[in-house]
Design a protein around this motif. Structure first.
Motif, PDB file in Angstrom:
ATOM      1  N   ASP A 136      56.553  -2.605  95.839  1.00  0.00           N
ATOM      2  CA  ASP A 136      57.001  -3.121  94.816  1.00  0.00           C
ATOM      3  C   ASP A 136      56.023  -4.279  94.376  1.00  0.00           C
ATOM      4  N   TYR A 163      52.883  -3.070  93.046  1.00  0.00           N
ATOM      5  CA  TYR A 163      52.879  -2.629  91.521  1.00  0.00           C
ATOM      6  C   TYR A 163      52.994  -3.514  90.425  1.00  0.00           C
ATOM      7  N   SER A 164      53.929  -4.494  90.970  1.00  0.00           N
ATOM      8  CA  SER A 164      54.217  -5.712  89.871  1.00  0.00           C
ATOM      9  C   SER A 164      52.734  -6.435  89.813  1.00  0.00           C
ATOM     10  N   GLU A 187      59.510  -9.949  88.832  1.00  0.00           N
ATOM     11  CA  GLU A 187      60.860 -10.716  89.465  1.00  0.00           C
ATOM     12  C   GLU A 187      61.258 -11.943  89.045  1.00  0.00           C
ATOM     13  N   ASN A 195      58.487  -1.013 101.561  1.00  0.00           N
ATOM     14  CA  ASN A 195      58.883  -0.586 100.068  1.00  0.00           C
ATOM     15  C   ASN A 195      58.748  -2.127  99.217  1.00  0.00           C
ATOM     16  N   MET A 196      58.714  -3.196  99.897  1.00  0.00           N
ATOM     17  CA  MET A 196      58.604  -4.434  99.158  1.00  0.00           C
ATOM     18  C   MET A 196      56.789  -4.604  98.903  1.00  0.00           C
TER      19      MET A 196
END
Length: 239
Positions: free
Chosen positions: A146, A149-150, A38, A142-143
């Motif tokens: 993410d 995974y990040s 990000e 969903n966040m």
């Protein structure tokens, strides 16, 4: 005090979450973890710096909101004066939990001790009357996906920084408009001379893995220190 629970409609049917900004909801913090994935969004608003864990020695990236503990210069009452908040902060009071069984899917946990958990019946519902996840909870899930995974993907980025010795300690000292001196110590940033000295093979390897672009995003983010200082001066001027 943290009170982590596995989120489920049986136990949390009436759960509501305060989603607005505010110091009373835990937004009065000087920094948040930032994932390399990000950096493009983060660098548009905040300086990105690195911090090394005192026990493990591992690097992590932070988006800076202020210069000292408890200071968020982007927080103005109930308004967060930036279009983007790092995922690790924005997703609170939810977090990823993992079951004890090997290979079990991650679970959504909620910190029932967090200030965003509503005790007054106000805020966004997590489950509807049928026990189905609301659109708000779906967006949170969903966040969290993410973010999870990040987080795991970030190891390769920090390993590359260590391999090529591309981080160095830095300190910042700024004289504010009222004559006081603001200092920032204990963080690290990209070692630009070593980056510039890398040969073609090293640069090609960093580029192929997607690390080089993120390195330059960190460097670009340092320009946001000017805005952070301006915010600090405005805060002081307003008393």
């Amino acid at each position: 005090m943290s009170q982590h629970q596995i989120l489920n409609p049986a136990d949390h049917a009436q759960l509501r979450i305060h989603t607005e900004a505010g110091a009373e909801f835990g937004d009065n913090v000087m920094a948040s973890l930032a994932m390399p994935a990000e950096f493009r969004e983060v660098q548009a608003h905040y300086p990105i710096v690195f911090r090394r864990d005192a026990e493990t020695g591992k690097l992590a990236a932070l988006a800076l909101f202020g210069f000292e503990a408890g200071e968020n210069l982007f927080l103005n009452g109930s308004t967060w004066e930036a279009r983007y908040r790092p995922m690790a902060h924005a997703v609170q009071p939810f977090l990823i939990g993992r079951a004890a069984e090997e290979g079990a899917p991650p679970q959504v946990h909620v910190d029932m001790g967090h200030a965003r958990v509503s005790a007054t019946g106000e805020g966004m519902r997590v489950f509807d009357d049928t026990g189905t996840a609301t659109p708000y909870l779906e967006a949170v899930a969903n966040m969290l996906g993410d973010l999870d995974y990040s987080w795991h993907e970030s190891d390769a980025f920090f390993t590359a920084l260590e391999t090529y010795e591309l981080v160095e300690p830095f300190s910042l000292e700024v004289t504010l408009d009222n004559g006081s001196v603001q200092t920032l110590v204990g963080f690290q940033t990209i070692h630009e001379e070593r980056l510039s000295a890398l040969d073609g093979d090293a640069l090609a390897a960093l580029m192929a893995e997607g690390h080089l672009a993120r390195i330059y995003m960190v460097l670009a983010s340092l320009a946001q220190f000017g805005g952070l200082v301006a915010r600090k001066n405005r805060r002081i001027a307003l008393g």
